[in-house]
Design an enzyme around this catalytic site. Sequence first.
Site, PDB file in Angstrom:
ATOM      1  N   GLU A 116       0.830  -1.208   0.000  1.00  0.00           N
ATOM      2  CA  GLU A 116       0.000   0.000   0.000  1.00  0.00           C
ATOM      3  C   GLU A 116       0.862   1.255   0.000  1.00  0.00           C
ATOM      4  OE1 GLU A 116      -4.100  -0.330   1.180  1.00  0.00           O
ATOM      5  OE2 GLU A 116      -3.344  -1.206   3.048  1.00  0.00           O
ATOM      6  N   GLU A 136      -4.813  -9.148   2.838  1.00  0.00           N
ATOM      7  CA  GLU A 136      -5.754  -8.825   3.918  1.00  0.00           C
ATOM      8  C   GLU A 136      -7.028  -9.663   3.878  1.00  0.00           C
ATOM      9  OE1 GLU A 136      -3.104  -5.212   3.655  1.00  0.00           O
ATOM     10  OE2 GLU A 136      -3.938  -6.701   2.275  1.00  0.00           O
TER      11      GLU A 136
END
Length: 241
Positions: A116, A136
Amino acid sequence: MINLSTPREHVALITLQRPERRNALDLNGFRALADAWRSIAANTPEIRVAVVTGGSDFSSGADLGSFASDVAAALRGGEPPQQLWGDVHHALLRDIIMPVPVVAAIEGHCLGAGMELVGATDIRIAAASAGFALPEVRHGFMASGGSVARLPRQIGYAAAMQVLLTGARFGAERMREWGFVSEVVADGSALQRALEVAEQIAQNSPVAVAAVKHAVGEGLRGSLAEAFEIETRISDGLFVK
């Protein structure tokens, strides 16, 4: 855990240093990284470019062994949620336009919050064996550090959904083909190449570089028509200085 240095003139280097955990970030790590970005922003125009790296591994993301408990403890201690999550999001440059370009040098693991962060940088140099993933969903979460918003705009809807929904790992060449990575270089040379690119940028007009950075960053936040308007306004401003 986070080291900030200036290895070359006008170039700042952020190094994630927790190799025993593949540079996984606990809450203190996120805070230290956020402070490093703030320090760079506060020292422009002396700092004209930033490079971020992690050594043999970029980052394996948030430290799942401690992050949730650290957050819970901080909230129980009375820290405002906006402040806590503001630090985490600032660390990942989520919805933040840095005043200087940021170059990522990626070796080894680039997972979760690590990927990210890379998605918020401007230029991404990856070693041939680097691996990328947003795992995730495998743990019951979603990539909420900016990837859900940014990734479909960066690599296209179908490719982004494959990354976001499968949690699978992808190699550097595949990520380059999708446009997420700028260059793929030999293992062990990502930082050297990133510093070379940073030096090229630092030698250019800092006013023009800052203008490009701001125009692109603002333009991507809205529609194409709005992006054109922003580009024109900022570009025109260069000619009246």
